[in-house]
Design an enzyme around this catalytic site. Structure first.
Site, PDB file in Angstrom:
ATOM      1  N   GLY A  41       0.764  -1.236   0.000  1.00 34.89           N
ATOM      2  CA  GLY A  41       0.000   0.000   0.000  1.00 34.89           C
ATOM      3  C   GLY A  41       0.794   1.286   0.000  1.00 34.89           C
ATOM      4  O   GLY A  41       0.375   2.273  -0.574  1.00 34.89           O
ATOM      5  N   GLU A  96       3.766   4.321   6.087  1.00 28.67           N
ATOM      6  CA  GLU A  96       2.580   3.478   5.948  1.00 28.67           C
ATOM      7  C   GLU A  96       1.483   4.260   5.245  1.00 28.67           C
ATOM      8  O   GLU A  96       1.354   5.468   5.449  1.00 28.67           O
ATOM      9  CB  GLU A  96       2.124   3.034   7.344  1.00 28.67           C
ATOM     10  CG  GLU A  96       0.898   2.162   7.377  1.00 28.67           C
ATOM     11  CD  GLU A  96       1.064   0.802   6.721  1.00 28.67           C
ATOM     12  OE1 GLU A  96       1.136   0.765   5.481  1.00 28.67           O
ATOM     13  OE2 GLU A  96       1.078  -0.211   7.431  1.00 28.67           O
ATOM     14  N   ASP A  97       0.702   3.577   4.424  1.00 27.84           N
ATOM     15  CA  ASP A  97      -0.395   4.239   3.734  1.00 27.84           C
ATOM     16  C   ASP A  97      -1.530   4.575   4.693  1.00 27.84           C
ATOM     17  O   ASP A  97      -2.023   5.691   4.720  1.00 27.84           O
ATOM     18  CB  ASP A  97      -0.899   3.416   2.543  1.00 27.84           C
ATOM     19  CG  ASP A  97      -1.326   1.997   2.912  1.00 27.84           C
ATOM     20  OD1 ASP A  97      -1.105   1.558   4.064  1.00 27.84           O
ATOM     21  OD2 ASP A  97      -1.875   1.306   2.037  1.00 27.84           O
ATOM     22  N   ASP A 100      -4.731   1.420  10.634  1.00 27.09           N
ATOM     23  CA  ASP A 100      -6.070   0.909  10.924  1.00 27.09           C
ATOM     24  C   ASP A 100      -6.082   0.421  12.375  1.00 27.09           C
ATOM     25  O   ASP A 100      -6.214   1.224  13.290  1.00 27.09           O
ATOM     26  CB  ASP A 100      -6.368  -0.205   9.918  1.00 27.09           C
ATOM     27  CG  ASP A 100      -7.808  -0.665   9.903  1.00 27.09           C
ATOM     28  OD1 ASP A 100      -8.637  -0.085  10.603  1.00 27.09           O
ATOM     29  OD2 ASP A 100      -8.090  -1.631   9.170  1.00 27.09           O
ATOM     30  N   THR A 101      -5.868  -0.850  12.609  1.00 28.71           N
ATOM     31  CA  THR A 101      -5.899  -1.378  13.968  1.00 28.71           C
ATOM     32  C   THR A 101      -4.674  -0.957  14.780  1.00 28.71           C
ATOM     33  O   THR A 101      -4.736  -0.912  15.995  1.00 28.71           O
ATOM     34  CB  THR A 101      -5.984  -2.915  13.967  1.00 28.71           C
ATOM     35  OG1 THR A 101      -4.791  -3.447  13.402  1.00 28.71           O
ATOM     36  CG2 THR A 101      -7.221  -3.397  13.216  1.00 28.71           C
ATOM     37  N   GLY A 102      -3.548  -0.695  14.112  1.00 29.24           N
ATOM     38  CA  GLY A 102      -2.297  -0.343  14.795  1.00 29.24           C
ATOM     39  C   GLY A 102      -1.451  -1.547  15.137  1.00 29.24           C
ATOM     40  O   GLY A 102      -0.281  -1.420  15.497  1.00 29.24           O
ATOM     41  N   ASP A 155      -5.859  -0.430  -1.437  1.00 25.53           N
ATOM     42  CA  ASP A 155      -6.581  -1.362  -2.289  1.00 25.53           C
ATOM     43  C   ASP A 155      -7.745  -2.033  -1.572  1.00 25.53           C
ATOM     44  O   ASP A 155      -7.861  -1.981  -0.349  1.00 25.53           O
ATOM     45  CB  ASP A 155      -5.632  -2.465  -2.775  1.00 25.53           C
ATOM     46  CG  ASP A 155      -5.353  -3.500  -1.699  1.00 25.53           C
ATOM     47  OD1 ASP A 155      -5.684  -4.680  -1.912  1.00 25.53           O
ATOM     48  OD2 ASP A 155      -4.803  -3.141  -0.631  1.00 25.53           O
ATOM     49  N   ARG A 161      -5.662   0.318  -6.512  1.00 25.16           N
ATOM     50  CA  ARG A 161      -4.411   0.941  -6.070  1.00 25.16           C
ATOM     51  C   ARG A 161      -3.964   2.096  -6.957  1.00 25.16           C
ATOM     52  O   ARG A 161      -3.396   3.062  -6.486  1.00 25.16           O
ATOM     53  CB  ARG A 161      -3.271  -0.079  -6.057  1.00 25.16           C
ATOM     54  CG  ARG A 161      -3.232  -0.948  -4.859  1.00 25.16           C
ATOM     55  CD  ARG A 161      -1.883  -1.675  -4.776  1.00 25.16           C
ATOM     56  NE  ARG A 161      -2.000  -2.881  -3.998  1.00 25.16           N
ATOM     57  CZ  ARG A 161      -2.008  -2.928  -2.681  1.00 25.16           C
ATOM     58  NH1 ARG A 161      -1.924  -1.814  -1.995  1.00 25.16           N
ATOM     59  NH2 ARG A 161      -2.115  -4.070  -2.042  1.00 25.16           N
TER      60      ARG A 161
END
Length: 172
Positions: A41, A96-97, A100-102, A155, A161
């Site tokens: 990503g 990082e793109d 989210d959760t980490g 994506d 993407r």
């Protein structure tokens, strides 16, 4: 088929990347900086960010995955490609793109600290706080957005993407 709605334009992306590059250049001047992109990503974001950083730096990539052919995290971290550079005593900036959760970034931070990096910080294009399970420090951040996002490297099942902007997908 999912519907998509524009969330971040090309112009907004360019401005954010240039601002991040200027901050990183100022903060890391005179250091040994290594940008480590989290594949797949982050490759488009990293390419633009690397050009916006005006100080010498090295680039490497790591591939880790916690998503499969699904729109939610599997919770399992798998490493597909490790870095090749020696990061001992160097300043690592994980690129990082989307956060989210980490969980993946927390795992990577510990992995690079174990390799005796001088420091490990995070540069993320997007912080998606709605699904955070593990808190991680985001030292450089482009945007805070919610929803299922695609484009500019992001994506869904390896699709979308290459879109030049970031869109939110909604599923019927």
């Amino acid at each position: 088929m999912a519907d998509r709605h524009l969330v971040i334009s090309k112009e907004e992306l360019r401005a954010a990347v240039n601002a991040l590059g200027a901050r990183i250049s100022a903060d890391y001047a005179g250091t040994d900086l290594v940008l480590i992109g989290v594949l797949n990503g982050a490759f488009i974001f990293l390419a633009d960010l690397a050009r916006a950083i005006t100080i010498p730096h090295q680039i490497d990539f790591i591939r880790v995955a916690s998503y499969g052919q699904s729109n939610s995290s599997s919770g399992t971290i798998r490493i597909g490609k490790d870095i090749e550079l020696d990061i001992r005593d160097k300043h690592v900036l994980l690129v990082e793109d989307i956060v989210d959760t980490g969980t993946t970034l927390a795992w990577l931070i510990e992995r690079f600290k174990d390799r005796q990096a001088a420091s490990v910080k995070i540069c993320a294009l997007i912080d998606k706080k709605e699904r955070r399970k593990t808190e991680v420090p985001l030292d450089y951040l482009g945007f805070v957005r919610d929803g299922f996002l695609v484009g500019y490297g992001l994506d869904f099942a390896e699709q979308y993407r290459s879109l030049p902007e970031i869109y939110s997908l909604s599923f019927p």
